[in-house]
Design an enzyme around this catalytic site. Structure first.
Site, PDB file in Angstrom:
ATOM      1  N   HIS A 199       1.289 -15.094  24.612  1.00 21.27           N
ATOM      2  CA  HIS A 199       1.686 -15.476  23.213  1.00 21.27           C
ATOM      3  C   HIS A 199       0.601 -15.934  22.173  1.00 21.27           C
ATOM      4  CE1 HIS A 199       4.042 -17.504  20.228  1.00 21.27           C
ATOM      5  NE2 HIS A 199       3.290 -18.930  20.604  1.00 21.27           N
ATOM      6  N   HIS A 252      -3.674 -22.366  19.461  1.00 23.50           N
ATOM      7  CA  HIS A 252      -2.680 -22.886  18.628  1.00 23.50           C
ATOM      8  C   HIS A 252      -1.678 -23.653  19.608  1.00 23.50           C
ATOM      9  CE1 HIS A 252       0.260 -19.402  19.268  1.00 23.50           C
ATOM     10  NE2 HIS A 252       1.301 -20.476  19.099  1.00 23.50           N
ATOM     11  N   GLU A 280      -0.767 -29.803  22.156  1.00 21.72           N
ATOM     12  CA  GLU A 280       0.446 -30.370  22.669  1.00 21.72           C
ATOM     13  C   GLU A 280       0.951 -30.222  23.844  1.00 21.72           C
ATOM     14  OE1 GLU A 280       4.517 -31.643  20.382  1.00 21.72           O
ATOM     15  OE2 GLU A 280       3.964 -29.497  20.607  1.00 21.72           O
ATOM     16  N   ASP A 281       0.939 -28.839  24.155  1.00 20.79           N
ATOM     17  CA  ASP A 281       1.709 -28.397  25.494  1.00 20.79           C
ATOM     18  C   ASP A 281       0.527 -28.740  26.807  1.00 20.79           C
ATOM     19  OD1 ASP A 281       3.218 -27.448  23.679  1.00 20.79           O
ATOM     20  OD2 ASP A 281       2.952 -25.448  24.096  1.00 20.79           O
ATOM     21  N   ASP A 324      16.058   4.154  -3.684  1.00 20.95           N
ATOM     22  CA  ASP A 324      14.782   3.969  -3.246  1.00 20.95           C
ATOM     23  C   ASP A 324      15.019   3.619  -1.832  1.00 20.95           C
ATOM     24  OD1 ASP A 324      15.975   1.593  -3.469  1.00 20.95           O
ATOM     25  OD2 ASP A 324      14.398   0.322  -3.993  1.00 20.95           O
TER      26      ASP A 324
HETATM   27 MN    MN Z   1       3.314 -20.708  19.585  1.00 24.34          MN
END
Ligand code: MN
Length: 502
Positions: A52, A76, A80-81, A263
């Site tokens: 990820h 990122h 937290e994780d 279009d």
């Molecule tokens: Mn994420």
């Protein structure tokens, strides 16, 4: 949608290709840290979790975001994780990367839970963005990968994520002029929110491609030949297929009449400069007859989001109607990447472009340039730096209005509607009544108090109205209603200063 699983080597190779002397040591270090931190975690798809952050970083590198943003993309989800402290990231990667990771971590705490939370979510997104728009780019890359792997989630989560994308992320991408990401977000969310319509549009598009594909590629090569024989040195001709969700919405507007939409497949021509845009239009029209009323000059008159191009629909040799879109490389970058184009240019060493948001104002100013007396003050009010000097404020319903720094409730009132401005009698900010000349701050919720019997704006508002829009509306209205305004304020026994001539 098939998921492409990227390895660190893929990300590294892409960075080598897209960046000039990148700091590959830090990139590798970020990967190692994330890889260790997420060790043993598995996603719903069955892939190791590290796929990820790798996908997020890969996407950011594709967008040619500054390398720190790519590095923050790798990191990122670690704070937290995985119990990694932001201080550690600051020590190992510096304050810039740490700041980005911290901001993304804070944004994660916001969970969209339905209608009543909508305004608040949007507000937080915007405030985060206002402080550093690069954070929003990371969120987009993060969310795009979550959508790609959404098939593995239970139905209720699919619905929640897709709705959040449709109602928060895609509109923000649109507002930032990031057409490509907006389209991707919308199409993926669309497939979960309304699978039946999605399949229907997909079938329509496939049929259209089967039917028109050959003739379009014929038109493309004919166009290339045509332009090769001209003075144009540097051009590019491509076919462009309309996005599913965008076609879906257009079909709704046209009562499902596909024959009225020209279009679905268009031909896009990218040339060197504005002059060549118009030259190209002329060359096309000499060869193929244009459809009356279908020539649109979005260069002289950009769309509200800053979009610029020339559009024309012509009858080709076999009687088909084909839409052409002609633009410069810069206009193209802006329409695909919006404010992100600003960073792309920086990274590639090309010259920075002004933010699209003010291109509309620029066009208006160019038009009023004829009478030069106001030119300098016009230039004053033209802000070009992305988000610097801008504030984001909210209507009581949660709609976001962006205004220049130093704007007042009067600017806000006119940004909502001219009538609201003209009948404004007061304002409440965060539920408290304030003076109309008070400067607004990002995050304020503003309610405009109006009186329908009010005869028009007070010319004194010009002393503190900041936006060109509000100032013009005030001048317009006072020009016509000076008399009635006077009548409305003159009270017996009170000396009234004659309003200054607007
Ligand atoms: Mn994420």
């Amino acid at each position: 949608m098939p998921e492409i699983v990227h390895t660190f080597e893929d990300v590294e190779a892409l960075v080598r290709e897209n960046y000039e002397s990148p700091d590959l040591v830090s990139l590798r270090h970020a990967f190692d840290l994330a890889n260790n931190a997420h060790e043993g975690e598995v996603r719903a798809t069955g892939h190791p979790f590290i796929t990820h952050p790798l996908a997020t970083a890969h996407r950011l590198a594709q967008m040619r975001m500054p390398l720190n943003v790519v590095i923050a993309g790798l990191l990122h989800d670690v704070v937290e994780d995985c119990g990694i402290e932001i201080e550690q990231i600051q020590k190992e990667f510096g304050a810039d990367v740490a700041g980005l990771v911290d901001a993304v971590t804070k944004l994660k705490k916001i969970k969209y839970t339905g209608e009543e939370r909508y305004a608040e979510n949007l507000r937080k997104m915007f405030l985060a963005m206002a402080s550093d728009v690069r954070v929003v780019f990371i969120k987009f890359a993060d969310r795009l990968h979550n959508l790609q792997t959404l098939y593995a989630q239970p139905a209720h989560k699919q619905e929640r994520v897709a709705r959040e994308v449709m109602e928060i992320y895609a509109p923000i991408a649109g507002r930032l002029g990031m057409g490509e990401i907006k389209g991707e977000l919308e199409d993926m969310a669309f497939s979960y929110l309304d699978p039946k319509s999605y399949e229907r549009i997909k079938r329509i598009m496939e049929a259209k491609l089967r039917e028109k594909g050959a003739s379009i590629s014929h038109v493309i090569s004919a166009t290339e030949n045509l332009l090769s024989g001209s003075k144009l040195k540097d051009f590019e001709v491509n076919g462009r297929v309309k996005r599913y969700f965008s076609l879906y919405r257009k079909l709704q507007r046209y009562n499902d009449d596909l024959t009225k939409i020209y279009d679905v497949i268009a031909v896009r021509i990218i040339v060197a400069d504005v002059e060549e845009c118009y030259a190209t239009l002329g060359i096309l029209h000499q060869k193929w007859r244009p459809l009356a009323g279908r020539i649109k000059d979005y260069i002289a008159q950009p769309k509200p989001n800053g979009y610029q191009s020339l559009h024309t629909s012509v009858f080709t040799d076999d009687g088909d109607i084909v839409e052409f879109q002609i633009r410069t490389r810069e206009m193209h970058e802006l329409s695909e990447f919006g404010v992100a184009a600003h960073w792309r240019y920086k990274e590639t060493g090309m010259r920075p472009v002004e933010n699209l948001h003010w291109m509309e104002e620029l066009a208006t100013i160019q038009k009023t340039l004829a009478d030069k007396k106001d030119f300098l003050s016009e230039l004053e009010s033209l802000k070009i730096d992305v988000f610097k000097d801008r504030i984001f404020v909210f209507t009581p319903k949660g709609d976001v209005i962006d205004l220049p720094d130093g704007a007042t409730s009067i600017d806000f009132a006119y940004a909502i509607h001219t009538h609201i401005g003209n009948t404004c009698t007061g304002a409440k900010v965060n539920d408290r009544v304030i003076n109309l000349d008070t400067n607004l701050n990002s995050g304020d919720i503003i309610e405009i108090l109006t009186d329908k019997n009010r005869k028009g704006p007070n010319p004194d508002w010009l002393k503190f109205a900041k936006t060109r829009h509000a100032r013009e509306k005030i001048k317009d209205a006072t020009r016509h209603t000076m008399k009635s305004w006077l009548a409305s304020v003159i009270r017996p026994g009170k000396k009234v200063e004659k309003p200054k001539e607007a």
